[in-house]
Motif scaffolding. Structure first.
Motif, PDB file in Angstrom:
ATOM      1  N   HIS A 105       0.759  -1.329   0.019  1.00  0.00           N
ATOM      2  CA  HIS A 105      -0.045  -0.186   0.051  1.00  0.00           C
ATOM      3  C   HIS A 105       0.735   1.181   0.087  1.00  0.00           C
ATOM      4  O   HIS A 105       1.782   1.316   0.665  1.00  0.00           O
ATOM      5  CB  HIS A 105      -0.941  -0.026   1.143  1.00  0.00           C
ATOM      6  N   HIS A 106       0.724   2.200  -0.817  1.00  0.00           N
ATOM      7  CA  HIS A 106       1.409   3.494  -0.911  1.00  0.00           C
ATOM      8  C   HIS A 106       0.423   4.576  -1.047  1.00  0.00           C
ATOM      9  O   HIS A 106      -0.759   4.415  -1.753  1.00  0.00           O
ATOM     10  CB  HIS A 106       2.454   3.490  -2.292  1.00  0.00           C
ATOM     11  N   ILE A 107       0.715   5.685  -0.511  1.00  0.00           N
ATOM     12  CA  ILE A 107       0.206   6.869  -1.020  1.00  0.00           C
ATOM     13  C   ILE A 107       0.289   7.074  -2.336  1.00  0.00           C
ATOM     14  O   ILE A 107       1.414   7.129  -2.949  1.00  0.00           O
ATOM     15  CB  ILE A 107       0.773   8.154  -0.184  1.00  0.00           C
ATOM     16  N   ASP A 108      -0.721   7.683  -3.003  1.00  0.00           N
ATOM     17  CA  ASP A 108      -0.873   7.663  -4.528  1.00  0.00           C
ATOM     18  C   ASP A 108       0.111   8.937  -4.998  1.00  0.00           C
ATOM     19  O   ASP A 108      -0.271  10.280  -4.545  1.00  0.00           O
ATOM     20  CB  ASP A 108      -1.921   7.856  -5.055  1.00  0.00           C
ATOM     21  N   PRO A 109       1.284   8.712  -5.398  1.00  0.00           N
ATOM     22  CA  PRO A 109       2.281   9.974  -5.512  1.00  0.00           C
ATOM     23  C   PRO A 109       1.473  11.045  -6.444  1.00  0.00           C
ATOM     24  O   PRO A 109       1.987  12.395  -6.240  1.00  0.00           O
ATOM     25  CB  PRO A 109       3.469   9.284  -6.307  1.00  0.00           C
ATOM     26  N   SER A 110       0.725  10.882  -7.650  1.00  0.00           N
ATOM     27  CA  SER A 110       0.012  11.827  -8.174  1.00  0.00           C
ATOM     28  C   SER A 110      -0.960  12.795  -7.322  1.00  0.00           C
ATOM     29  O   SER A 110      -1.052  14.113  -7.846  1.00  0.00           O
ATOM     30  CB  SER A 110      -0.349  11.311  -9.605  1.00  0.00           C
ATOM     31  N   SER A 111      -1.718  12.167  -6.781  1.00  0.00           N
ATOM     32  CA  SER A 111      -2.781  12.759  -6.162  1.00  0.00           C
ATOM     33  C   SER A 111      -2.645  12.976  -4.472  1.00  0.00           C
ATOM     34  O   SER A 111      -3.330  13.908  -3.807  1.00  0.00           O
ATOM     35  CB  SER A 111      -4.112  12.268  -6.492  1.00  0.00           C
ATOM     36  N   GLY A 112      -1.583  12.233  -3.894  1.00  0.00           N
ATOM     37  CA  GLY A 112      -1.692  12.242  -2.544  1.00  0.00           C
ATOM     38  C   GLY A 112      -2.807  11.352  -1.853  1.00  0.00           C
ATOM     39  O   GLY A 112      -2.865  11.554  -0.641  1.00  0.00           O
ATOM     40  N   ALA A 113      -3.536  10.659  -2.550  1.00  0.00           N
ATOM     41  CA  ALA A 113      -4.709   9.961  -2.256  1.00  0.00           C
ATOM     42  C   ALA A 113      -4.280   8.801  -1.075  1.00  0.00           C
ATOM     43  O   ALA A 113      -3.224   8.101  -1.442  1.00  0.00           O
ATOM     44  CB  ALA A 113      -5.654   9.157  -3.189  1.00  0.00           C
ATOM     45  N   VAL A 114      -4.939   8.739   0.063  1.00  0.00           N
ATOM     46  CA  VAL A 114      -4.460   7.854   1.082  1.00  0.00           C
ATOM     47  C   VAL A 114      -4.888   6.585   0.668  1.00  0.00           C
ATOM     48  O   VAL A 114      -4.160   5.244   0.981  1.00  0.00           O
ATOM     49  CB  VAL A 114      -5.250   8.365   2.441  1.00  0.00           C
ATOM     50  N   MET A 115      -5.969   6.355  -0.111  1.00  0.00           N
ATOM     51  CA  MET A 115      -6.556   5.107  -0.296  1.00  0.00           C
ATOM     52  C   MET A 115      -6.099   4.975  -1.942  1.00  0.00           C
ATOM     53  O   MET A 115      -6.262   5.934  -2.715  1.00  0.00           O
ATOM     54  CB  MET A 115      -7.864   4.771   0.057  1.00  0.00           C
ATOM     55  N   ALA A 116      -5.695   3.709  -2.536  1.00  0.00           N
ATOM     56  CA  ALA A 116      -5.304   3.568  -3.639  1.00  0.00           C
ATOM     57  C   ALA A 116      -6.473   3.836  -4.731  1.00  0.00           C
ATOM     58  O   ALA A 116      -7.408   3.247  -4.327  1.00  0.00           O
ATOM     59  CB  ALA A 116      -4.571   2.165  -3.966  1.00  0.00           C
ATOM     60  N   PRO A 117      -6.223   4.468  -5.860  1.00  0.00           N
ATOM     61  CA  PRO A 117      -7.099   4.785  -6.613  1.00  0.00           C
ATOM     62  C   PRO A 117      -7.153   3.350  -7.661  1.00  0.00           C
ATOM     63  O   PRO A 117      -6.360   2.503  -7.701  1.00  0.00           O
ATOM     64  CB  PRO A 117      -6.585   5.911  -7.554  1.00  0.00           C
ATOM     65  N   ILE A 118      -8.338   3.209  -8.216  1.00  0.00           N
ATOM     66  CA  ILE A 118      -8.345   2.027  -9.260  1.00  0.00           C
ATOM     67  C   ILE A 118      -7.799   2.584 -10.660  1.00  0.00           C
ATOM     68  O   ILE A 118      -8.381   3.636 -11.353  1.00  0.00           O
ATOM     69  CB  ILE A 118      -9.785   1.653  -9.660  1.00  0.00           C
ATOM     70  N   ASN A 119      -6.866   1.791 -11.261  1.00  0.00           N
ATOM     71  CA  ASN A 119      -6.377   2.286 -12.279  1.00  0.00           C
ATOM     72  C   ASN A 119      -6.617   1.387 -13.565  1.00  0.00           C
ATOM     73  O   ASN A 119      -6.272   0.237 -13.846  1.00  0.00           O
ATOM     74  CB  ASN A 119      -4.666   1.937 -12.195  1.00  0.00           C
ATOM     75  N   LEU A 120      -7.634   2.068 -14.457  1.00  0.00           N
ATOM     76  CA  LEU A 120      -8.334   1.070 -15.369  1.00  0.00           C
ATOM     77  C   LEU A 120      -7.499   1.036 -16.761  1.00  0.00           C
ATOM     78  O   LEU A 120      -7.835   0.250 -17.482  1.00  0.00           O
ATOM     79  CB  LEU A 120      -9.790   1.833 -15.677  1.00  0.00           C
TER      80      LEU A 120
END
Ligand SMILES: *Cc1c(COP(=O)(O)O)cnc(C)c1O
Length: 380
Positions: free
Chosen positions: A19-34
């Motif tokens: 689990h990583h903080i999303d570097p592009s948005s700072g989102a704490v929960m991972a986004p879904i990358n479609l």
């Protein structure tokens, strides 16, 4: 930045591994990358080796890192179903290889062996895996895989993982353990000598009966596992980014869900063992279970699955299943809701399951309500 410290406790790994903080948005929960495809840069490189989504993608990588950490493995490959994982493992063998498998095994695994091993030119010997002499006698110089399922389906037989692994290693074979029922919370086969763990993530790892998935996790990223990885990427039986995301999300609560499943199952098993309308309770957490000592050695708790036998035959078992109100009659297991199933009528004429057996997946409802429901069903 400080390097991430290494944690070993499952509750922590279930939340933080992969689990990583999303570097592009700072989102704490991972986004879904479609996105199915990823940018190739001028120098020919890619970000995080993301090229094309069948080969790899950020959501699958996060899931695989987490699964490897939970089982104490070096690497993991996620699949579109548990059976796709099992298929990929056997597809990594070659014609003429020999497999040893248990007599009590997930129905789909048994059918796969029956329907496809012959066509593929794989030799197959079925043994009672709880009997080490039978395992020893079945091994041959060309044995490549000893397949273990413990607790087994549906009789909850217990196989000694350490003992079978060391027998397998004596002939250069791998011990592969279907760890779906206990989940890594109750049992970690790689730490006991097994080489590869298989999961139907549809069950406890998914935990909510709303996704189908599978995984293989290996102690070492050796040539055999690299072959499995090749089959995953080339064969393409891969989970979607959404399913990977959903599964990664479910895993965060796995250790706490398993505590509830195990606690409830032990209470229900102890109650059922006192009932005159029940002739046998198969649960490895009961002292009366023939595999109790080995279960205590290799499991930290005993899981949420149990089966019972009732006096009489198929119609008597079905009568009990038709009387329960809180349990739902359905196949599958490992969800928050309790399920009951008459395996014999589901499996059909080739079934090895006793006709008077009912399989119970104990959910996260209150144990007293589950016990009251079974009590009224058995008293009819
Ligand atoms: C469900 C199950 C499988 C098969 O997994 P799918 O996700 O249904 O393909 C294999 N082994 C065990 C023990 C299972 O319960």
């Amino acid at each position: 930045m400080n390097p991430t410290p290494k944690f070993k406790h499952l509750e922590t790994l279930a939340i933080h591994a992969g689990h990583h903080i999303d570097p592009s948005s700072g989102a704490v929960m991972a986004p879904i990358n479609l996105s199915t495809t990823f940018e190739r840069k001028a120098d020919g490189s890619y970000t995080d080796e993301n090229v094309y989504s069948r080969s790899n993608n950020p959501n699958r990588r996060a899931l695989e890192e987490c699964l490897a950490a939970l089982e104490g493995g070096a690497t993991a490959a996620a699949f579109a179903s548990g059976m796709a994982a099992t298929m990929s493992l056997f597809q990594a063998l070659k014609t003429g290889d020999h497999v040893v498998g248990p007599d009590d095994v997930y129905f789909g695994t048994g059918r796969l062996a029956q329907e496809l091993f012959g066509v593929w030119g794989l030799d197959y010997t079925i043994v009672d895996m709880t009997d080490l002499d039978q395992v020893r006698q079945a091994l041959r110089p060309n044995t490549q895989v000893v397949w273990v399922e413990t607790p087994s389906n549906p009789l909850l037989k217990i196989t000694d993982i350490a003992a079978v692994s060391s027998l397998a290693h004596q002939v250069g074979a791998r011990c592969v353990v279907d760890n779906t029922w206990p989940s890594p919370v109750c049992q970690q086969p790689l730490l006991q000598g097994a080489d590869i763990v298989m999961h139907s993530t549809t069950k406890y790892l998914g935990g909510h009966s709303d996704l189908v998935g599978g995984a293989l996790i290996a102690r070492q990223n050796d040539l055999f596992f690299q072959r499995i990885r090749m089959i995953q990427q080339l064969g393409g039986a891969v989970p979607s980014p959404f399913d990977c995301w959903l599964l990664r999300r479910s895993i965060t609560t796995l250790p706490y869900r398993m505590r509830g499943h195990c606690e409830n199952a032990l209470k229900v098993a102890r109650f059922l063992a006192t009932q005159p309308g029940v002739t046998a309770v198969h649960y490895p957490g009961l002292e009366s279970h023939p595999g109790f000592a080995i279960a205590q050695k290799q499991m930290s708790s005993f899981g949420g699955m149990l089966s019972i036998q009732v006096p009489g035959g198929a119609s008597d078992a079905l009568a009990v299943a038709n009387q329960v109100k809180l349990f739902t009659q359905a196949t599958s297991l490992g969800g928050v809701e309790s399920l009951i199933e008459h395996r014999y009528s589901v499996e059909g004429p080739t079934s090895r399951t006793p006709a008077n057996l009912l399989r119970l997946s104990i959910g996260l409802e209150n144990a007293e309500d589950l016990i009251a429901d079974l009590a009224q069903a058995l008293s009819h």
